[in-house]
Design a protein around this motif. Structure first.
Motif, mmCIF file in Angstrom:
data_model
loop_
_atom_site.group_PDB
_atom_site.id
_atom_site.type_symbol
_atom_site.label_atom_id
_atom_site.label_comp_id
_atom_site.label_asym_id
_atom_site.label_seq_id
_atom_site.Cartn_x
_atom_site.Cartn_y
_atom_site.Cartn_z
ATOM 1 N N LEU A 1 0.825 -1.204 0.000
ATOM 2 C CA LEU A 1 0.000 0.000 0.000
ATOM 3 C C LEU A 1 0.862 1.258 0.000
ATOM 4 O O LEU A 1 0.527 2.253 -0.668
ATOM 5 N N LEU A 2 1.977 1.215 0.752
ATOM 6 C CA LEU A 2 2.898 2.345 0.754
ATOM 7 C C LEU A 2 3.476 2.559 -0.641
ATOM 8 O O LEU A 2 3.570 3.679 -1.136
ATOM 9 N N SER A 3 3.855 1.468 -1.292
ATOM 10 C CA SER A 3 4.402 1.559 -2.645
ATOM 11 C C SER A 3 3.386 2.157 -3.612
ATOM 12 O O SER A 3 3.718 3.040 -4.411
ATOM 13 N N VAL A 4 2.154 1.691 -3.559
ATOM 14 C CA VAL A 4 1.121 2.178 -4.472
ATOM 15 C C VAL A 4 0.823 3.658 -4.232
ATOM 16 O O VAL A 4 0.721 4.450 -5.185
ATOM 17 N N SER A 5 0.688 4.047 -2.965
ATOM 18 C CA SER A 5 0.375 5.446 -2.655
ATOM 19 C C SER A 5 1.533 6.362 -3.063
ATOM 20 O O SER A 5 1.309 7.448 -3.603
ATOM 21 N N LEU A 6 2.768 5.916 -2.826
ATOM 22 C CA LEU A 6 3.932 6.712 -3.220
ATOM 23 C C LEU A 6 4.043 6.779 -4.745
ATOM 24 O O LEU A 6 4.321 7.842 -5.315
ATOM 25 N N GLY A 7 3.820 5.648 -5.408
ATOM 26 C CA GLY A 7 3.892 5.623 -6.863
ATOM 27 C C GLY A 7 2.867 6.542 -7.502
ATOM 28 O O GLY A 7 3.174 7.281 -8.446
ATOM 29 N N LEU A 8 1.626 6.522 -7.000
ATOM 30 C CA LEU A 8 0.587 7.393 -7.543
ATOM 31 C C LEU A 8 0.899 8.851 -7.247
ATOM 32 O O LEU A 8 0.689 9.733 -8.105
ATOM 33 N N PHE A 9 1.420 9.109 -6.051
ATOM 34 C CA PHE A 9 1.787 10.475 -5.666
ATOM 35 C C PHE A 9 2.820 11.051 -6.630
ATOM 36 O O PHE A 9 2.662 12.159 -7.146
ATOM 37 N N ILE A 10 3.881 10.306 -6.890
ATOM 38 C CA ILE A 10 4.942 10.834 -7.742
ATOM 39 C C ILE A 10 4.514 10.856 -9.198
ATOM 40 O O ILE A 10 4.984 11.677 -9.996
ATOM 41 N N ALA B 1 10.316 -9.297 10.042
ATOM 42 C CA ALA B 1 9.660 -8.396 10.988
ATOM 43 C C ALA B 1 9.374 -7.076 10.273
ATOM 44 O O ALA B 1 10.092 -6.651 9.374
ATOM 45 N N THR B 2 8.319 -6.425 10.668
ATOM 46 C CA THR B 2 7.977 -5.154 10.021
ATOM 47 C C THR B 2 7.501 -4.151 11.062
ATOM 48 O O THR B 2 6.888 -4.515 12.060
ATOM 49 N N ASN B 3 7.829 -2.896 10.821
ATOM 50 C CA ASN B 3 7.368 -1.819 11.682
ATOM 51 C C ASN B 3 6.217 -1.131 10.955
ATOM 52 O O ASN B 3 6.417 -0.447 9.953
ATOM 53 N N ALA B 4 5.001 -1.314 11.446
ATOM 54 C CA ALA B 4 3.820 -0.900 10.702
ATOM 55 C C ALA B 4 3.493 0.579 10.865
ATOM 56 O O ALA B 4 2.931 1.188 9.944
ATOM 57 N N LEU B 5 3.839 1.205 11.983
ATOM 58 C CA LEU B 5 3.349 2.545 12.286
ATOM 59 C C LEU B 5 3.791 3.573 11.244
ATOM 60 O O LEU B 5 2.965 4.321 10.721
ATOM 61 N N TYR B 6 5.075 3.621 10.920
ATOM 62 C CA TYR B 6 5.542 4.642 9.996
ATOM 63 C C TYR B 6 4.955 4.422 8.607
ATOM 64 O O TYR B 6 4.719 5.378 7.849
ATOM 65 N N LYS B 7 4.701 3.161 8.265
ATOM 66 C CA LYS B 7 4.105 2.872 6.961
ATOM 67 C C LYS B 7 2.669 3.378 6.898
ATOM 68 O O LYS B 7 2.246 3.938 5.883
ATOM 69 N N VAL B 8 1.934 3.197 7.960
ATOM 70 C CA VAL B 8 0.550 3.688 8.006
ATOM 71 C C VAL B 8 0.524 5.204 7.858
ATOM 72 O O VAL B 8 -0.290 5.765 7.114
ATOM 73 N N VAL B 9 1.425 5.887 8.572
ATOM 74 C CA VAL B 9 1.491 7.351 8.502
ATOM 75 C C VAL B 9 1.795 7.808 7.070
ATOM 76 O O VAL B 9 1.147 8.708 6.536
ATOM 77 N N LEU B 10 2.770 7.167 6.433
ATOM 78 C CA LEU B 10 3.144 7.552 5.078
ATOM 79 C C LEU B 10 2.042 7.224 4.071
ATOM 80 O O LEU B 10 1.789 7.982 3.132
ATOM 81 N N ILE B 11 1.382 6.093 4.263
ATOM 82 C CA ILE B 11 0.265 5.735 3.376
ATOM 83 C C ILE B 11 -0.834 6.790 3.459
ATOM 84 O O ILE B 11 -1.383 7.226 2.437
ATOM 85 N N LEU B 12 -1.164 7.218 4.675
ATOM 86 C CA LEU B 12 -2.195 8.234 4.864
ATOM 87 C C LEU B 12 -1.778 9.558 4.224
ATOM 88 O O LEU B 12 -2.595 10.241 3.601
ATOM 89 N N PHE B 13 -0.512 9.911 4.365
ATOM 90 C CA PHE B 13 -0.026 11.176 3.803
ATOM 91 C C PHE B 13 -0.091 11.163 2.283
ATOM 92 O O PHE B 13 -0.695 12.052 1.666
#
Length: 300
Positions: free
Chosen positions: A37-46, A84-96
């Motif tokens: 989801l982070l990849s898709v949101s960043l890709g669409l953003f750019i 292992a994954t750290n989900a919090l920063y990814k959620v924040v970036l996805i929302l942004f």
């Protein structure tokens, strides 16, 4: 140089979005969904906001197709590796990034009042290098008084770029430099000035008070067009102009780092100067255009 920096950021974030997609494909669904989801949101953003035009608008399409094809390939080669994954920063970036993508289309100004104009340039394909419905797409104009729907327009050459190189100090290298500007409406010229010299990119030291301009007033609204070429203004104050009448040429005067046409429109309101009156969202020949969109003659 800001041009090179913005282009480098665009390409870098594009590569990062593809890298994140590859990482997501190597994780089980439970761990990989946020990365995807982070990849898709960043890709669409750019894709929407990237300064691809500094290289070529075709680079944007190459990125979009490459992202889709590589996404399909990564899914086909998908490996289930526990990490292992750290989900919090990814959620924040996805929302942004997701919010920015939504606001690209909706803006932050609600439903704007609109005005329909005739497109003032005629030679080929043009490009909205700045514009939109307020934040975040029209960030620079949003900071100016009343210019929240202003548009900066450049012309594209055969390679999909606005100049012969990524950045040039030669005004003649810019495709729009010297293009004839035609009146977008019927009205009366209330301001016409054309004696200011053109800046050599990226110099903007002369500032906004040294812009060659034409301001046209109608019964209901006022149109401002600025950054015209020195000694190119073809009308004078008090003249009546009709839609399609030549009024000047595109230049690089005033607060401008490279040749372009700046246009903004305001409702006529008693007791207020035009630039402090309600700004109007511009439609050209019935069509609306946002940041980084191409204006083609066949659509006009």
């Amino acid at each position: 140089m800001i041009t090179y920096l913005l282009l480098a950021i665009t390409i870098g974030l594009g590569v990062l979005s593809i890298t994140l997609l590859r990482k997501a494909s190597r994780k089980p669904l439970r761990d990989g969904i946020l990365t995807a989801l982070l990849s898709v949101s960043l890709g669409l953003f750019i894709y929407l906001y990237g300064t691809w035009v500094f290289l070529s608008i075709y680079a944007k399409y190459v990125f979009g197709v490459s992202y889709l094809l590589l996404g399909l390939y990564f899914l086909w080669k998908r490996k289930r590796v526990l990490r292992a994954t750290n989900a919090l920063y990814k959620v924040v970036l996805i929302l942004f990034f997701g919010t920015c993508c939504i606001l690209y289309f909706t803006g932050t100004t609600g439903v704007p009042e609109r005005v329909d104009l005739d497109f003032p340039l005629k030679k080929g394909r043009y490009f909205v290098i700045q514009g939109g419905k307020g934040l975040p797409t029209n960030l620079f104009h949003f900071s100016l008084r009343g210019a929240i729907y202003a548009m900066d327009i450049v012309r594209l050459n055969d390679f999909g770029n606005r100049a012969n190189t990524v950045f040039s100090r030669n005004l003649e290298d810019y495709a729009i430099f010297g293009d004839t500007i035609y009146s977008p409406c019927n009205g009366r010229v209330v301001r016409a000035h054309g004696s200011n010299p053109d800046n050599i990119p990226p110099n903007m030291d002369r500032g906004p008070k040294n812009t060659n301009m034409v301001v046209i007033e109608t019964d209901t609204y006022t149109v401002f067009m600025g950054h015209m070429k020195m000694n190119s203004v073809m009308v004078k104050e008090g003249d009546r102009v009709t839609t399609g009448q030549p009024i000047g040429r595109v230049g690089n005067s005033g607060f401008s780092s490279e040749p372009h046409l700046h246009i903004q429109v305001h409702k006529r309101e008693d007791g207020h100067p035009w630039y402090r009156s309600t700004p109007l969202y511009i439609r050209f020949n019935g069509n609306s255009y946002l940041l980084n969109e191409v204006i083609k003659k066949k659509n006009l």
